[in-house]
Structure formats: C-alpha cells, structure tokens
Design a protein around this motif. Structure first.
Motif, mmCIF file in Angstrom:
data_model
loop_
_atom_site.group_PDB
_atom_site.id
_atom_site.type_symbol
_atom_site.label_atom_id
_atom_site.label_comp_id
_atom_site.label_asym_id
_atom_site.label_seq_id
_atom_site.Cartn_x
_atom_site.Cartn_y
_atom_site.Cartn_z
ATOM 1 N N GLY A 112 -5.498 22.565 -16.034
ATOM 2 C CA GLY A 112 -6.443 22.019 -17.216
ATOM 3 C C GLY A 112 -7.079 20.519 -16.866
ATOM 4 N N ALA A 113 -6.613 20.120 -15.686
ATOM 5 C CA ALA A 113 -7.205 19.005 -15.243
ATOM 6 C C ALA A 113 -8.312 19.202 -14.595
ATOM 7 C CB ALA A 113 -6.308 18.032 -14.420
ATOM 8 N N PRO A 114 -9.389 18.249 -14.950
ATOM 9 C CA PRO A 114 -10.902 18.604 -14.298
ATOM 10 C C PRO A 114 -10.888 18.412 -12.700
ATOM 11 C CG PRO A 114 -10.794 16.330 -15.290
ATOM 12 C CD PRO A 114 -9.348 16.927 -15.530
ATOM 13 N N THR A 115 -10.012 17.590 -12.139
ATOM 14 C CA THR A 115 -9.841 17.638 -10.610
ATOM 15 C C THR A 115 -8.417 17.655 -10.107
ATOM 16 O OG1 THR A 115 -12.162 16.374 -10.704
ATOM 17 C CG2 THR A 115 -10.672 16.069 -8.552
ATOM 18 N N ILE A 116 -8.206 18.315 -9.287
ATOM 19 C CA ILE A 116 -7.003 18.496 -8.480
ATOM 20 C C ILE A 116 -6.796 18.449 -7.241
ATOM 21 C CG2 ILE A 116 -4.923 19.945 -8.609
ATOM 22 C CD1 ILE A 116 -5.804 21.187 -11.103
ATOM 23 N N VAL A 117 -6.262 17.653 -6.538
ATOM 24 C CA VAL A 117 -6.299 17.332 -5.061
ATOM 25 C C VAL A 117 -4.572 17.593 -4.616
ATOM 26 C CG1 VAL A 117 -6.404 15.781 -3.104
ATOM 27 C CG2 VAL A 117 -7.956 15.630 -4.913
ATOM 28 N N ARG A 118 -4.672 18.322 -3.688
ATOM 29 C CA ARG A 118 -3.292 18.454 -3.035
ATOM 30 C C ARG A 118 -3.161 17.421 -1.542
ATOM 31 N NH1 ARG A 118 -1.170 21.797 1.294
ATOM 32 N NH2 ARG A 118 0.783 22.114 1.181
ATOM 33 N N ALA A 119 -1.907 16.734 -1.589
ATOM 34 C CA ALA A 119 -1.970 15.679 -0.555
ATOM 35 C C ALA A 119 -0.552 15.558 0.035
ATOM 36 C CB ALA A 119 -2.247 14.421 -1.222
ATOM 37 N N ALA A 120 -0.462 15.614 1.284
ATOM 38 C CA ALA A 120 0.525 15.398 2.465
ATOM 39 C C ALA A 120 0.955 13.878 2.196
ATOM 40 C CB ALA A 120 0.389 16.160 3.469
ATOM 41 N N VAL A 121 2.343 13.765 1.922
ATOM 42 C CA VAL A 121 2.842 12.452 1.934
ATOM 43 C C VAL A 121 3.138 11.971 3.548
ATOM 44 C CG1 VAL A 121 4.821 10.814 1.596
ATOM 45 C CG2 VAL A 121 4.048 12.634 -0.240
ATOM 46 N N VAL A 122 2.599 11.127 3.977
ATOM 47 C CA VAL A 122 2.492 10.496 5.507
ATOM 48 C C VAL A 122 3.232 9.247 5.579
ATOM 49 C CG1 VAL A 122 0.445 11.906 6.031
ATOM 50 C CG2 VAL A 122 0.150 9.320 5.376
ATOM 51 N N ASP A 123 3.764 8.700 4.507
ATOM 52 C CA ASP A 123 4.505 7.473 4.762
ATOM 53 C C ASP A 123 4.968 6.768 3.425
ATOM 54 O OD1 ASP A 123 5.639 5.061 5.990
ATOM 55 O OD2 ASP A 123 3.532 4.002 6.593
ATOM 56 N N ARG A 124 6.078 6.151 3.302
ATOM 57 C CA ARG A 124 6.519 5.396 2.213
ATOM 58 C C ARG A 124 7.217 4.170 2.709
ATOM 59 N NH1 ARG A 124 8.512 10.967 1.676
ATOM 60 N NH2 ARG A 124 8.033 11.836 -0.461
ATOM 61 N N VAL A 125 6.801 3.141 1.747
ATOM 62 C CA VAL A 125 7.368 1.837 2.009
ATOM 63 C C VAL A 125 7.949 1.392 0.887
ATOM 64 C CG1 VAL A 125 6.349 -0.613 2.465
ATOM 65 C CG2 VAL A 125 5.214 1.270 3.450
ATOM 66 N N ARG A 126 9.217 0.766 1.138
ATOM 67 C CA ARG A 126 10.089 0.273 -0.059
ATOM 68 C C ARG A 126 9.323 -1.119 -0.612
ATOM 69 N NH1 ARG A 126 12.304 2.048 -3.772
ATOM 70 N NH2 ARG A 126 13.785 0.262 -3.796
ATOM 71 N N ALA A 127 9.007 -1.404 -1.618
ATOM 72 C CA ALA A 127 8.632 -2.494 -2.222
ATOM 73 C C ALA A 127 9.469 -2.677 -3.614
ATOM 74 C CB ALA A 127 7.200 -2.488 -2.345
ATOM 75 N N GLY A 128 10.455 -3.987 -3.586
ATOM 76 C CA GLY A 128 11.006 -4.418 -4.813
ATOM 77 C C GLY A 128 11.616 -3.113 -5.209
ATOM 78 N N GLY A 129 11.505 -2.857 -6.594
ATOM 79 C CA GLY A 129 12.234 -1.725 -7.186
ATOM 80 C C GLY A 129 11.314 -0.373 -7.276
ATOM 81 N N SER A 130 10.460 -0.301 -6.342
ATOM 82 C CA SER A 130 9.611 0.868 -6.040
ATOM 83 C C SER A 130 9.285 1.211 -4.656
ATOM 84 C CB SER A 130 8.195 0.652 -6.706
ATOM 85 O OG SER A 130 8.296 0.211 -8.188
ATOM 86 N N THR A 131 8.742 2.589 -4.707
ATOM 87 C CA THR A 131 8.506 2.985 -3.529
ATOM 88 C C THR A 131 7.012 3.234 -3.388
ATOM 89 O OG1 THR A 131 10.563 3.947 -3.026
ATOM 90 C CG2 THR A 131 8.668 4.882 -1.760
ATOM 91 N N LEU A 132 6.112 2.645 -2.299
ATOM 92 C CA LEU A 132 4.781 2.870 -2.294
ATOM 93 C C LEU A 132 4.661 4.052 -1.172
ATOM 94 C CD1 LEU A 132 1.938 1.951 -2.588
ATOM 95 C CD2 LEU A 132 2.073 0.461 -0.724
#
Length: 173
Positions: A112-132
């Motif tokens: 139902g979304a007008p635009t849909i993209v499939r993406a491969a995660v290539v990196d993760r960076v810890r930042a405070g209480g989150s992950t970028l």
C-alpha cells in the motif's frame, strides 16, 4: 565533563523540526518487525546510501540491529494507516495478512505504500542509546512517485502530529 542540553530541551527542539515519515520492515531469523521512522535520510546518490536510526528503547531494535536488509516504505496520506501501525506500541504489525506480502528475497512488505525500496545494511554505528544504520539501496520494489496521475501526497511529522504536503503547502518554486 561534556556540556549537554537537557533531554527535555532536546526533545522539544526536534519536536519543532518537521521530518519525513517512512515505515521500515526487516527480518532476522524467523522474527519480522516493522517500525515508523522520521530519522530516514539520504547519504549518497552514488552509491545510493540511506541512513536511519534504531533506538535501543524500541521493541523492534533486536530485529533491526540483526537484519541484513530493510524494506523502506515511503508513506503518503493514502498510507497514513501504515505509519500509524508502525508507530503504535504493543500491536502485532503483521496480524492482518491482507495488508502485507512477501518479496522473493523473503522480506515482508506493505504494497500500500507508494514507494518501496529494498536496501542491504552495510554498516552500523553505536551512537548514544541508538544505532545508526547505513543501507545500500539495491532494488526499487515499487514507485508511484514519478507517475503524474498517481502523484503521492507525502506526510511529515511535526510537533507530535501528522501533516500532509501538497501543492498549496509550497512556499516558492
């Protein structure tokens, strides 16, 4: 000691900063997850890289922090229901099987979304209480964004409310 504004001042500041809205889905093992984000942003066009953050406080953090791919759903006024579904705590987001489907690669998505993209995660960076997370866009699953007859009306999140963007909201060409 590092100086810092208060958590409440920080939240208040960003509450007044409008942001685009997207819904992400992911799978890790046999666990599927969906969440609404306003942290989605483009990093690079060549290669096509996308960034988003995952809060440790999110019930979906475990899945998104382990997933190899994400499905990005750009939402509009017609798919506001999807943004609300991804933002509601304590609901089973894939309960209604008529709302979602499965890509050949195994990820669940909401057609139902007008635009849909499939993406491969290539990196993760810890930042405070989150992950970028940094993801490489590998497939355009669906796009109505370039179809003038079906031009979506995007939504933004501002001051804890959903808003629509349309021709009358433009300030200048």
């Amino acid at each position: 000691m590092t100086l810092s504004i208060s958590t409440e001042d920080f939240k208040s500041t960003f509450r007044n900063h409008p942001a685009g809205v997207a819904v992400l889905t992911a799978v890790a093992g046999d666990e599927h997850a969906a969440m609404t984000v306003s942290s989605l942003f483009s990093i690079s066009a060549d290669p096509p890289l996308i960034g988003f953050s995952v809060s440790d406080a999110s019930s979906t953090a475990r899945v998104f922090n382990a997933a190899d791919t994400v499905i990005i759903h750009m939402v509009d006024t017609d798919s506001l229901w999807l943004a609300k579904l991804g933002a509601t705590s304590g609901v089973t987001r894939f309960e209604d099987s008529t709302q979602w489907d499965v890509l050949g690669s195994g990820e669940r998505y909401f057609p139902g979304a007008p635009t849909i993209v499939r993406a491969a995660v290539v990196d993760r960076v810890r930042a405070g209480g989150s992950t970028l997370c940094v993801a490489h866009a590998v497939e355009l699953v669906k796009s109505e964004a370039d179809d003038d007859a079906m031009e979506p009306t995007p939504i933004v999140y501002h001051n804890r409310r959903w808003h629509r963007l349309n021709g009358s909201s433009a300030l200048a060409d």
